[in-house]
Enzyme design. Structure first.
Site, PDB file in Angstrom:
ATOM      1  NE  ARG A  49      -3.927   1.933   1.151  1.00  9.88           N
ATOM      2  CZ  ARG A  49      -4.176   3.309   0.978  1.00  9.88           C
ATOM      3  NH1 ARG A  49      -3.000   3.865   0.514  1.00  9.88           N
ATOM      4  NH2 ARG A  49      -5.141   3.877   1.322  1.00  9.88           N
ATOM      5  CD  GLU A  57     -10.915   2.749  -2.647  1.00 10.90           C
ATOM      6  OE1 GLU A  57     -11.022   1.485  -2.599  1.00 10.90           O
ATOM      7  OE2 GLU A  57     -10.004   3.263  -1.722  1.00 10.90           O
ATOM      8  NE  ARG A  91      -3.632  -2.953   1.835  1.00  9.60           N
ATOM      9  CZ  ARG A  91      -4.654  -1.919   1.358  1.00  9.60           C
ATOM     10  NH1 ARG A  91      -4.912  -1.896   0.217  1.00  9.60           N
ATOM     11  NH2 ARG A  91      -5.363  -1.025   2.310  1.00  9.60           N
TER      12      ARG A  91
END
Length: 168
Positions: A49, A57, A91
């Site tokens: 990330r 998004e 992540r």
């Protein structure tokens, strides 16, 4: 316990992605969206990330453009990463450089991501990113062409509340 040279190399390869001070390299095998990648380091696939930003998004204006931009900068390239944290999804949150360019910075400069104030805390980097966001807003670049673009964190919150209220 004694660790031989091969064991030390293995320990380094396993620890490097999570060591915040060390830059490490990996090969980008997939761009998931504007601010998330999958990289290969040795035999491991890691999800990354991008630090300090939030890109639109899927289903949100400029989400696809942000993904394409990140793909152009990183896909099938060896990138340099500096780990910062691990997010709640497991992540690795990292600064990612491709061809010497900080990917987060480039996304903000092009108006394809917001600085994420809740998580962008490192100075002077985050102040620099905020200045770039301000310039992109003023120039009406990318998502800033819209009158009132909705940040991804607010958009997700709104989508969750719609789902809870059954208004899908």
């Amino acid at each position: 316990m004694r660790v031989g040279a091969g064991g030390l190399v293995l320990l380094y390869l396993l620890a490097a992605p999570l060591s915040p001070a060390l830059a490490w390299h990996a090969y980008v095998v997939k761009v998931l969206d504007g601010d998330s990648l999958r990289v290969k380091k040795g035999n491991r696939i890691l999800e990354i990330r991008l630090y300090g930003i939030d890109a639109p998004e899927y289903g949100q204006s400029y989400g696809e453009q942000a993904k394409r931009f990140t793909r152009r900068l990183t896909y099938k390239k060896t990138v340099s990463l500096t780990s910062k944290d691990m997010d709640r999804y497991g992540r690795i949150v990292a600064l990612v450089k491709s061809d010497g360019r900080l990917v987060s910075r480039e996304l903000v400069r092009e108006g394809l991501a917001w600085v994420y104030p809740k998580y962008c805390l490192e100075q002077p980097l985050c102040s620099s990113l905020k200045r770039l966001e301000y310039k992109a807003r003023r120039a009406r670049r990318g998502l800033w062409k819209a009158k009132n673009p909705v940040s991804p964190w607010k958009w997700k919150q709104r989508e969750r509340s719609r789902g809870q209220n059954g208004r899908r």
